[in-house]
Write a protein that holds these residues in place. Sequence first.
Motif, PDB file in Angstrom:
ATOM      1  N   ARG A 204      36.898  43.806  23.828  1.00 39.90           N
ATOM      2  CA  ARG A 204      35.603  43.576  24.467  1.00 39.90           C
ATOM      3  C   ARG A 204      35.784  42.916  25.828  1.00 39.90           C
ATOM      4  O   ARG A 204      36.776  42.223  26.059  1.00 39.90           O
ATOM      5  N   ASP A 205      34.821  43.095  26.715  1.00 38.31           N
ATOM      6  CA  ASP A 205      34.858  42.407  28.000  1.00 38.31           C
ATOM      7  C   ASP A 205      34.963  40.899  27.766  1.00 38.31           C
ATOM      8  O   ASP A 205      34.231  40.329  26.949  1.00 38.31           O
ATOM      9  N   GLY A 206      35.881  40.285  28.471  1.00 44.92           N
ATOM     10  CA  GLY A 206      36.096  38.853  28.330  1.00 44.92           C
ATOM     11  C   GLY A 206      37.253  38.491  27.419  1.00 44.92           C
ATOM     12  O   GLY A 206      37.765  37.369  27.487  1.00 44.92           O
ATOM     13  N   ASP A 207      37.665  39.411  26.533  1.00 44.84           N
ATOM     14  CA  ASP A 207      38.850  39.152  25.705  1.00 44.84           C
ATOM     15  C   ASP A 207      40.076  39.004  26.593  1.00 44.84           C
ATOM     16  O   ASP A 207      40.174  39.640  27.648  1.00 44.84           O
ATOM     17  N   THR A 308      46.023  39.002  30.540  1.00 44.77           N
ATOM     18  CA  THR A 308      45.044  39.831  31.244  1.00 44.77           C
ATOM     19  C   THR A 308      43.673  39.664  30.597  1.00 44.77           C
ATOM     20  O   THR A 308      43.538  39.837  29.378  1.00 44.77           O
ATOM     21  N   ARG A 309      42.677  39.317  31.406  1.00 47.64           N
ATOM     22  CA  ARG A 309      41.301  39.251  30.894  1.00 47.64           C
ATOM     23  C   ARG A 309      40.679  40.638  31.024  1.00 47.64           C
ATOM     24  O   ARG A 309      40.714  41.248  32.093  1.00 47.64           O
ATOM     25  N   ILE A 310      40.117  41.123  29.934  1.00 49.47           N
ATOM     26  CA  ILE A 310      39.602  42.481  29.907  1.00 49.47           C
ATOM     27  C   ILE A 310      38.260  42.563  30.638  1.00 49.47           C
ATOM     28  O   ILE A 310      37.331  41.797  30.367  1.00 49.47           O
ATOM     29  N   ASN A 311      38.199  43.487  31.577  1.00 48.52           N
ATOM     30  CA  ASN A 311      36.949  43.836  32.246  1.00 48.52           C
ATOM     31  C   ASN A 311      37.059  45.299  32.659  1.00 48.52           C
ATOM     32  O   ASN A 311      38.021  45.984  32.283  1.00 48.52           O
ATOM     33  N   GLU A 312      36.109  45.786  33.403  1.00 53.88           N
ATOM     34  CA  GLU A 312      36.112  47.205  33.749  1.00 53.88           C
ATOM     35  C   GLU A 312      37.359  47.605  34.535  1.00 53.88           C
ATOM     36  O   GLU A 312      37.913  48.678  34.342  1.00 53.88           O
ATOM     37  N   SER A 313      37.819  46.735  35.420  1.00 52.71           N
ATOM     38  CA  SER A 313      38.972  47.086  36.246  1.00 52.71           C
ATOM     39  C   SER A 313      40.291  46.985  35.491  1.00 52.71           C
ATOM     40  O   SER A 313      41.259  47.659  35.840  1.00 52.71           O
ATOM     41  N   SER A 314      40.338  46.158  34.436  1.00 53.21           N
ATOM     42  CA  SER A 314      41.596  45.964  33.706  1.00 53.21           C
ATOM     43  C   SER A 314      41.656  46.730  32.394  1.00 53.21           C
ATOM     44  O   SER A 314      42.690  46.728  31.727  1.00 53.21           O
ATOM     45  N   ARG A 315      40.571  47.410  32.018  1.00 56.08           N
ATOM     46  CA  ARG A 315      40.516  48.036  30.699  1.00 56.08           C
ATOM     47  C   ARG A 315      41.587  49.117  30.523  1.00 56.08           C
ATOM     48  O   ARG A 315      42.066  49.351  29.416  1.00 56.08           O
TER      49      ARG A 315
END
Length: 343
Positions: A204-207, A308-315
Amino acid sequence: MQVAYSNDRLSSRMAVDPSIAGEPEVESSVIEWLLHDDQVMRECFTHAAEILKSVTGAAITAITLLDEEHQHYRAEVGMAMPLVTRARSLADYAVRDADLFVIEDAHDDARFGECMLVQRHPFVRFYAAIALRAPNGEIVGALCAMDPSPGRLNEGQRGVFYHLRAMIENDLKMRTATAIDPLTQLYNRRFLLESIARRWKEARDGDVMGSVVVDVDWFKQYNDTYGHQAGDHCLRKVASVMQAAADGDGIIAGRMGGEEFGLLVLHAEPAALQGTLETLRQGVVDLAIEHRASPLGVVTVSVGGAMTRINESSRAAHRDGFASADRALYRSKHAGRNLVTMA
């Protein structure tokens, strides 16, 4: 160089029988794999439970998986079953015997007075189960049928348990051949990379995901000094430390190839991850495996980690996470080895 995806320096090794006399067996990854990562085996379990319910007429059928502390239900048919402590489960009795285990009426047997499924909903009275084993002989769980009324099995119904067990264990044998490294019993390179990509995508975003690369220090010199059989023994011992970390801290661990291991840490926290990796590094030192060709005198590992914090750019960037961990690993090696370095 991206360790998680480049094979340039990952040497191929011949798989050997891990059961060298006097050597403890490395704890398997099979339970963790079945609990979290294998869709094919989940489908096999569902088919088996459906067939068993049709043949026996039991109110509930399921596959149970057993780790050291809990009984986990998979592919329940009839009702959703709760997590049960292994010590208070019926399956813990069932797997002690190679034969089919049958309780016709649990209310008439004092052994089951503390079993949660007997004392609480669904108030099981009839129970039948047969143990399931991994290809290495490890008990992984049981195929079971249960009902709130007393019951019996005829010979045909008993036979179905044995046939379904054979089917499940055959599928398990084929799947573990493609997922488990035969030397270390960790995930193999291909399955580890598939698991990393899937978990990264599902986050999820933020993980926060932790990417970790571990390399055994001066391993070529170890092989040159002690021989390849001793080298295989060494890798199995180091792998046992990796698996212990994976069992305790939500880590997916696998062998990348040669003397190199990769780990994905789910829901990582900076201080906790650093501590976990230091414990892993020290755990290898504590094995006290003699290494005369190392200036440290014992087998050690160098570790590189990245978060790495998951967001749209790092997914879609799990490769980048392991590239960062690989660069951190080389800083550990250049600084003298037997170190943990975070990117």
